[in-house]
Design a protein around this motif. Structure first.
Motif, short mmCIF file in Angstrom:
data_model
loop_
_atom_site.label_atom_id
_atom_site.label_comp_id
_atom_site.label_asym_id
_atom_site.label_seq_id
_atom_site.Cartn_x
_atom_site.Cartn_y
_atom_site.Cartn_z
N LEU B 92 85.27 -35.02 40.09
CA LEU B 92 84.76 -33.85 40.80
C LEU B 92 85.91 -33.08 41.45
O LEU B 92 86.02 -31.86 41.33
CB LEU B 92 83.77 -34.32 41.86
CG LEU B 92 82.79 -33.29 42.39
CD1 LEU B 92 81.96 -32.72 41.27
CD2 LEU B 92 81.88 -33.92 43.43
N ILE B 96 87.20 -29.35 40.47
CA ILE B 96 87.25 -28.26 41.46
C ILE B 96 88.64 -27.63 41.46
O ILE B 96 88.78 -26.40 41.42
CB ILE B 96 86.88 -28.77 42.88
CG1 ILE B 96 85.41 -29.14 42.95
CG2 ILE B 96 87.18 -27.70 43.92
CD1 ILE B 96 84.97 -29.73 44.28
N ASN B 100 89.43 -23.87 40.30
CA ASN B 100 90.00 -22.97 41.30
C ASN B 100 91.32 -22.37 40.80
O ASN B 100 91.51 -21.17 40.86
CB ASN B 100 90.20 -23.74 42.60
CG ASN B 100 90.62 -22.83 43.73
OD1 ASN B 100 90.10 -21.72 43.85
ND2 ASN B 100 91.55 -23.27 44.54
N LEU B 108 83.32 -23.06 39.11
CA LEU B 108 83.57 -23.25 40.54
C LEU B 108 82.27 -23.08 41.33
O LEU B 108 81.99 -23.83 42.26
CB LEU B 108 84.63 -22.25 41.02
CG LEU B 108 85.20 -22.53 42.41
CD1 LEU B 108 85.92 -23.86 42.46
CD2 LEU B 108 86.14 -21.42 42.86
N ASP B 109 81.47 -22.10 40.92
CA ASP B 109 80.16 -21.88 41.57
C ASP B 109 79.30 -23.12 41.49
O ASP B 109 78.75 -23.58 42.49
CB ASP B 109 79.42 -20.71 40.90
CG ASP B 109 79.87 -19.37 41.44
OD1 ASP B 109 80.58 -19.38 42.47
OD2 ASP B 109 79.53 -18.35 40.85
N CYS B 112 80.83 -26.02 43.61
CA CYS B 112 80.71 -25.82 45.06
C CYS B 112 79.26 -25.97 45.50
O CYS B 112 78.97 -26.53 46.56
CB CYS B 112 81.21 -24.43 45.46
SG CYS B 112 82.99 -24.30 45.35
N VAL B 115 78.60 -29.68 45.74
CA VAL B 115 79.15 -30.31 46.95
C VAL B 115 78.35 -29.86 48.17
O VAL B 115 78.06 -30.67 49.06
CB VAL B 115 80.65 -29.96 47.11
CG1 VAL B 115 81.20 -30.58 48.37
CG2 VAL B 115 81.44 -30.45 45.91
N ALA B 116 77.95 -28.58 48.21
CA ALA B 116 77.16 -28.08 49.34
C ALA B 116 75.85 -28.86 49.46
O ALA B 116 75.46 -29.26 50.55
CB ALA B 116 76.90 -26.59 49.19
N MET B 118 75.35 -31.85 48.46
CA MET B 118 75.67 -33.22 48.88
C MET B 118 75.88 -33.33 50.38
O MET B 118 75.49 -34.31 51.01
CB MET B 118 76.94 -33.68 48.19
CG MET B 118 76.73 -34.19 46.80
SD MET B 118 78.35 -34.43 46.07
CE MET B 118 77.95 -35.57 44.80
#
Lengths: 327, 155
Positions: B92, B96, B100, B108-109, B112, B115-116, B118
């Motif tokens: 992961l 990322i 990036n 990337l969307d 992210c 992760v958000a 999570m």
């Protein structure tokens, strides 16, 4: 399409899907670049975001920075997330108790601790812009309030100058909007002074700018505002007000006047043509577009949407609801 | 190799020297590669430093799927995305970083967003360990000092 694999035998086994026990939490991520951190955080709802302000100083200053706040707002608007309805709770001991209902969970309502409660009683919730609500108390005391962060701002007082000829009565209307050109929030205040029989009227208009923290006088409002529909509708960069073009008639013909928050000019918005005359008119905003409700007495309602702002031909009848009764 | 290369194909070379032949439309989903191609400073082989073969293969898989499935239902793509990003810690992080650096917006969307999701319900303490690499030792010692401070006898 073909993909060449020069070292197939070697790289097969490197990244297999993770074993179930290997969760994200067991191990620290090597530090991510700040732009990725803000990408991730901008996707969070407001509550965890406020909690994560105390993770570290850099995180706190990132979350509090105007750039990040704009990024979060922009993403919320784009992905239609973090939306909620603010409604008044009926049957409560506290007058005008406000509740918030999240769009994701429409069956749960949270009571909001709004800044105007006891000694200052909330009189009116005017409108909202980018999650900011415009509230007022005793006509001239205005508060801008963000229910998500519970922060609020008391706007400076600006007394109403009543013209000598119109000492009988006046009404005050407020509305908040965003001026994208000067990146500023503005509150418009229209004070309308009425003479006898609503035939004579005058108005005074002031615009408060958050950046200058000052109420400035602008051109008078040239029409008679309808008292029963007193909220300003924010579409794009203009606030819209429902007016009566023949004030001597109580139910005179309606029009919609826009006040451009950038140029600070008034203009009339074209309304849809329709043959019938026997209906009540209501204005609203739907998905960022102006819309008009034609309510035919004891028949139903038509919902018109102006798809392209300011273009009369773009008025489209969206829906007709039969046997619809509303007040 | 370049002589046998089909038209509109590019070769991407990973940091550990492996080469991938990919269609140009797929490769230019990375803005960084797109800029190189447009500026015509790319020779036959485009080096992709900092990204090893395994990660590069994953990124290419993601881009291919997104390129092919333009006409497909958005919900299918969403399912693919959420399955694709559901990976272990190390992969992961590498993904990322690659997304990036190479500026692959869609990837990337998706990462992210993952992760958000999570970290949404996690405590500040967890976030500190995970993002700031606070070691357990530091936390224990700082808590220890704090506890001593709190337990001090103020007589």
């Amino acid at each position: 399409m073909e993909m060449s694999w020069p070292g197939t035998s070697e790289c097969d086994s490197h990244y297999i899907s993770p074993s179930p026990s290997q969760t994200l939490m067991e191990q620290a991520l090597p530090e991510l670049p700040p732009e990725v951190i803000s990408e991730i955080l901008s996707r969070l709802p407001v509550k965890p975001l406020l909690q994560f302000r105390c993770v570290s100083k850099p995180w706190c200053s990132l979350i509090d920075s105007p750039t990040f706040i704009k990024m979060h707002l922009h993403r919320s608007i784009q992905s239609r997330s973090n939306l909620s309805l603010i409604v008044t709770k009926l049957n409560s001991n506290i007058p005008n108790l406000l509740c918030s209902v999240h769009f994701d969970k429409l069956d749960i309502a949270f009571e909001l601790y709004q800044p105007l409660t006891f000694e200052k009683r909330l009189d009116q919730v005017w409108n909202s812009c980018n999650g900011l609500l415009c509230l007022s108390f005793r006509d001239v005391e205005v508060v801008l309030w963000n229910p998500s962060t519970r922060k609020y701002l008391d706007l400076p007082l600006s007394p109403v100058e009543i013209p000598v000829a119109f000492c009988r009565m006046f009404v005050v209307f407020h509305g908040v909007g965003y001026d994208s050109v000067s990146d500023d929030y503005k509150v418009m205040r229209i004070t309308q002074f009425n003479g006898g029989g609503f035939v004579h009227f005058e108005s005074e208009v002031r615009v408060y700018s958050l950046k200058s923290d000052y109420w400035r006088k602008v051109g008078d409002f040239p029409h008679h505002l309808k008292l029963d529909q007193c909220t300003g509708l924010l579409v794009g960069r203009a606030l819209h007000w429902s007016v009566n073009t023949k004030p001597m008639l109580v139910d005179g013909p309606r029009a919609l006047i826009a006040f451009d928050l950038v140029s600070e000019e008034y203009r009339m918005v074209p309304l849809p043509e329709c043959g019938a005359v026997d209906f009540h008119l209501k204005f609203a905003v739907l998905d960022g577009c102006l819309c008009v409700l034609h309510h035919y007495h004891k028949k139903g309602i038509d919902l018109w949407v102006m798809k392209e702002y300011g273009v009369k031909e773009s008025w489209t009848k969206l829906i007709y609801i039969e046997n619809f009764e509303c007040n | 190799m370049s002589s046998s290369l089909e038209k509109n194909m590019l070769i991407l070379r990973s940091s550990d020297g492996e080469e991938f032949i990919v269609p140009e439309v797929v490769a230019v989903m990375s803005k960084a590669i797109k800029n190189m191609v447009e500026d015509e400073c790319a020779s036959n082989t485009i080096p992709v430093p900092n990204v090893d073969a395994n990660i590069l293969a994953m990124v290419i898989e993601f881009c291919k799927k997104h390129d092919e499935s333009e006409a497909e239902a958005a919900s299918d793509l969403k399912t693919f995305d959420s399955e694709f990003v559901n990976r272990g810690q190390e992969a992961l992080y590498d993904l990322i970083t690659a997304a990036n650096f190479r500026d692959v917006k869609e990837l990337l969307d998706a990462l992210c967003q993952n992760v958000a999701e999570m970290i949404k319900g996690k405590s500040v303490h967890h976030i500190r360990i995970q993002f700031l690499g606070y070691q357990l030792f530091e936390i224990l010692t700082s808590n220890f000092i704090w506890n001593i401070w709190c337990d001090r006898d103020f007589d």
